[in-house]
Design a protein around this motif. Structure first.
Motif, PDB file in Angstrom:
ATOM      1  N   HIS A 112      12.040  10.385  -3.840  1.00  0.00           N
ATOM      2  CA  HIS A 112      11.199   9.359  -3.205  1.00  0.00           C
ATOM      3  C   HIS A 112      10.832   9.790  -1.788  1.00  0.00           C
ATOM      4  CE1 HIS A 112       9.636   5.316  -2.490  1.00  0.00           C
ATOM      5  NE2 HIS A 112      10.234   5.369  -1.309  1.00  0.00           N
ATOM      6  N   GLU A 113      11.781  10.409  -1.086  1.00  0.00           N
ATOM      7  CA  GLU A 113      11.536  10.854   0.289  1.00  0.00           C
ATOM      8  C   GLU A 113      10.461  11.930   0.335  1.00  0.00           C
ATOM      9  OE1 GLU A 113      14.493  10.485  -1.105  1.00  0.00           O
ATOM     10  OE2 GLU A 113      15.227   8.761   0.046  1.00  0.00           O
ATOM     11  N   ASN A 114      10.509  12.878  -0.609  1.00  0.00           N
ATOM     12  CA  ASN A 114       9.496  13.938  -0.635  1.00  0.00           C
ATOM     13  C   ASN A 114       8.126  13.409  -1.045  1.00  0.00           C
ATOM     14  OD1 ASN A 114      11.186  15.983   0.234  1.00  0.00           O
ATOM     15  ND2 ASN A 114      11.752  16.643  -1.831  1.00  0.00           N
ATOM     16  N   ALA A 115       8.121  12.425  -1.948  1.00  0.00           N
ATOM     17  CA  ALA A 115       6.853  11.805  -2.346  1.00  0.00           C
ATOM     18  C   ALA A 115       6.230  11.100  -1.146  1.00  0.00           C
ATOM     19  CB  ALA A 115       7.082  10.823  -3.482  1.00  0.00           C
ATOM     20  N   ALA A 116       7.056  10.392  -0.378  1.00  0.00           N
ATOM     21  CA  ALA A 116       6.558   9.709   0.816  1.00  0.00           C
ATOM     22  C   ALA A 116       6.037  10.716   1.836  1.00  0.00           C
ATOM     23  CB  ALA A 116       7.661   8.853   1.430  1.00  0.00           C
ATOM     24  N   ALA A 117       6.737  11.847   1.950  1.00  0.00           N
ATOM     25  CA  ALA A 117       6.309  12.885   2.896  1.00  0.00           C
ATOM     26  C   ALA A 117       4.954  13.456   2.496  1.00  0.00           C
ATOM     27  CB  ALA A 117       7.357  13.995   2.973  1.00  0.00           C
ATOM     28  N   ARG A 118       4.749  13.692   1.198  1.00  0.00           N
ATOM     29  CA  ARG A 118       3.457  14.195   0.723  1.00  0.00           C
ATOM     30  C   ARG A 118       2.340  13.202   1.034  1.00  0.00           C
ATOM     31  NH1 ARG A 118       2.937  18.575  -2.893  1.00  0.00           N
ATOM     32  NH2 ARG A 118       4.692  19.965  -2.489  1.00  0.00           N
ATOM     33  N   MET A 119       2.633  11.925   0.816  1.00  0.00           N
ATOM     34  CA  MET A 119       1.653  10.879   1.095  1.00  0.00           C
ATOM     35  C   MET A 119       1.305  10.856   2.579  1.00  0.00           C
ATOM     36  SD  MET A 119       1.393   7.528   2.419  1.00  0.00           S
ATOM     37  CE  MET A 119       3.049   6.826   2.290  1.00  0.00           C
ATOM     38  N   ILE A 120       2.315  10.950   3.433  1.00  0.00           N
ATOM     39  CA  ILE A 120       2.098  10.917   4.882  1.00  0.00           C
ATOM     40  C   ILE A 120       1.316  12.144   5.345  1.00  0.00           C
ATOM     41  CG2 ILE A 120       3.263  11.030   7.128  1.00  0.00           C
ATOM     42  CD1 ILE A 120       5.509   9.323   5.838  1.00  0.00           C
ATOM     43  N   GLU A 121       1.580  13.305   4.738  1.00  0.00           N
ATOM     44  CA  GLU A 121       0.860  14.521   5.109  1.00  0.00           C
ATOM     45  C   GLU A 121      -0.645  14.351   4.893  1.00  0.00           C
ATOM     46  OE1 GLU A 121       2.700  17.445   2.680  1.00  0.00           O
ATOM     47  OE2 GLU A 121       4.539  17.539   3.885  1.00  0.00           O
ATOM     48  N   ALA A 122      -1.013  13.846   3.709  1.00  0.00           N
ATOM     49  CA  ALA A 122      -2.437  13.644   3.412  1.00  0.00           C
ATOM     50  C   ALA A 122      -3.036  12.571   4.319  1.00  0.00           C
ATOM     51  CB  ALA A 122      -2.610  13.254   1.947  1.00  0.00           C
ATOM     52  N   ILE A 180       0.835  -1.199   0.000  1.00  0.00           N
ATOM     53  CA  ILE A 180       0.000   0.000   0.000  1.00  0.00           C
ATOM     54  C   ILE A 180       0.870   1.249   0.000  1.00  0.00           C
ATOM     55  CG2 ILE A 180      -1.606   1.384   1.383  1.00  0.00           C
ATOM     56  CD1 ILE A 180      -2.902  -1.246   2.283  1.00  0.00           C
ATOM     57  N   VAL A 181       1.858   1.280   0.877  1.00  0.00           N
ATOM     58  CA  VAL A 181       2.751   2.445   0.971  1.00  0.00           C
ATOM     59  C   VAL A 181       3.504   2.646  -0.338  1.00  0.00           C
ATOM     60  CG1 VAL A 181       4.806   3.377   2.103  1.00  0.00           C
ATOM     61  CG2 VAL A 181       2.994   2.326   3.479  1.00  0.00           C
ATOM     62  N   ALA A 182       4.026   1.563  -0.905  1.00  0.00           N
ATOM     63  CA  ALA A 182       4.773   1.659  -2.166  1.00  0.00           C
ATOM     64  C   ALA A 182       3.875   2.142  -3.301  1.00  0.00           C
ATOM     65  CB  ALA A 182       5.384   0.305  -2.514  1.00  0.00           C
ATOM     66  N   MET A 183       2.651   1.641  -3.346  1.00  0.00           N
ATOM     67  CA  MET A 183       1.703   2.030  -4.388  1.00  0.00           C
ATOM     68  C   MET A 183       1.368   3.515  -4.292  1.00  0.00           C
ATOM     69  SD  MET A 183      -2.126   0.503  -5.124  1.00  0.00           S
ATOM     70  CE  MET A 183      -2.692   0.836  -3.440  1.00  0.00           C
ATOM     71  N   LEU A 184       1.090   4.000  -3.086  1.00  0.00           N
ATOM     72  CA  LEU A 184       0.716   5.395  -2.916  1.00  0.00           C
ATOM     73  C   LEU A 184       1.897   6.330  -3.127  1.00  0.00           C
ATOM     74  CD1 LEU A 184      -1.706   5.187   0.141  1.00  0.00           C
ATOM     75  CD2 LEU A 184      -2.258   5.239  -2.289  1.00  0.00           C
ATOM     76  N   THR A 185       3.061   5.947  -2.631  1.00  0.00           N
ATOM     77  CA  THR A 185       4.250   6.776  -2.837  1.00  0.00           C
ATOM     78  C   THR A 185       4.602   6.842  -4.316  1.00  0.00           C
ATOM     79  OG1 THR A 185       5.103   6.163  -0.646  1.00  0.00           O
ATOM     80  CG2 THR A 185       6.675   7.120  -2.188  1.00  0.00           C
ATOM     81  N   GLY A 186       4.501   5.708  -4.996  1.00  0.00           N
ATOM     82  CA  GLY A 186       4.763   5.676  -6.432  1.00  0.00           C
ATOM     83  C   GLY A 186       3.777   6.527  -7.202  1.00  0.00           C
TER      84      GLY A 186
END
Length: 215
Positions: free
Chosen positions: A161-171, A141-147
């Motif tokens: 990748h780190e900033n994409a993960a951060a955006r996902m975590i923010e939402a 799930i995390v990989a799919m959303l970050t991707g």
């Protein structure tokens, strides 16, 4: 005389009843209150009989968590396929997560809200392999959303990748915070319509993010 084995459908029906009772106990009373005897009382079975279907309460708990993450993964996978502008895909993903919290509230409780055992608690135990199933689904799930975030923002060359993960975590944390306040019944003293608050919050977030999407 040997007792004939139960038909597979009957076994699955009994397991489903056990799981439903355990989920209700977990959601209403917390992990600490979950016992085989309490599950038995809810199902009208004996505790000894439940051991014919599950090894222990953690086996039941993990079965429920896996069930929940499978449901969430399936829902988010459909949302990720949404066609159109980037904002529409983000909207679909956010709505999918929020709707899961509303439609599968008891699963949501044991997955994200209540203090329940996590993967590391089962490492080195007989249930580590089963716990890893849930961990693998979570990782997917995390990989799919970050991707998806990376793709929306123009690919790996446009956002790390780190900033994409951060955006996902923010939402994620924004929606989870709202859901948790609603579940705690604190929010009702400020506003009564959780769905309306969510819709406004989502649209404001999308409006803020839209200016950063590549054209």
């Amino acid at each position: 005389m040997t007792k004939p084995a139960r038909p597979r459908k009957e076994i699955e029906s009994i397991k489903k009843t056990i799981l439903a009772s355990a989920l209700a106990i977990l959601s209403e009373e917390g992990y600490g209150a979950l016992t085989m005897r309490k599950i038995a009382a809810r199902t009208g079975m004996t505790a000894a009989n439940i051991y014919n279907y599950f090894h222990n309460k953690d086996d039941i708990y993990l079965e429920l968590v896996i069930q929940g993450f499978e449901l969430l993964h399936a829902s988010l996978s459909e949302a990720v396929k949404t066609q159109g502008a980037p904002a529409e895909r983000v909207r679909a993903i956010m709505d999918s997560y929020y709707n899961f919290s509303r439609e599968h509230g008891q699963h949501y409780d044991i997955m994200f809200t209540l203090p329940t055992p996590k993967f590391n608690d089962f490492v080195g135990t007989g249930l580590e392999e089963k716990a890893r199933v849930e961990m693998d689904i979570s990782d997917r799930i995390v990989a799919m959303l970050t991707g998806t975030v990376e793709e929306i923002f123009g690919g790996a060359g446009k956002i790390t990748h780190e900033n994409a993960a951060a955006r996902m975590i923010e939402a994620w944390t924004l929606i989870h915070g709202l859901v948790s306040l609603g579940k705690s019944r604190v929010l009702q003293y400020v506003a009564s319509d959780l769905d309306a608050i969510y819709a406004r919050m989502r649209d404001e977030l999308l409006s803020f993010m839209e200016g950063t999407f590549p054209v």
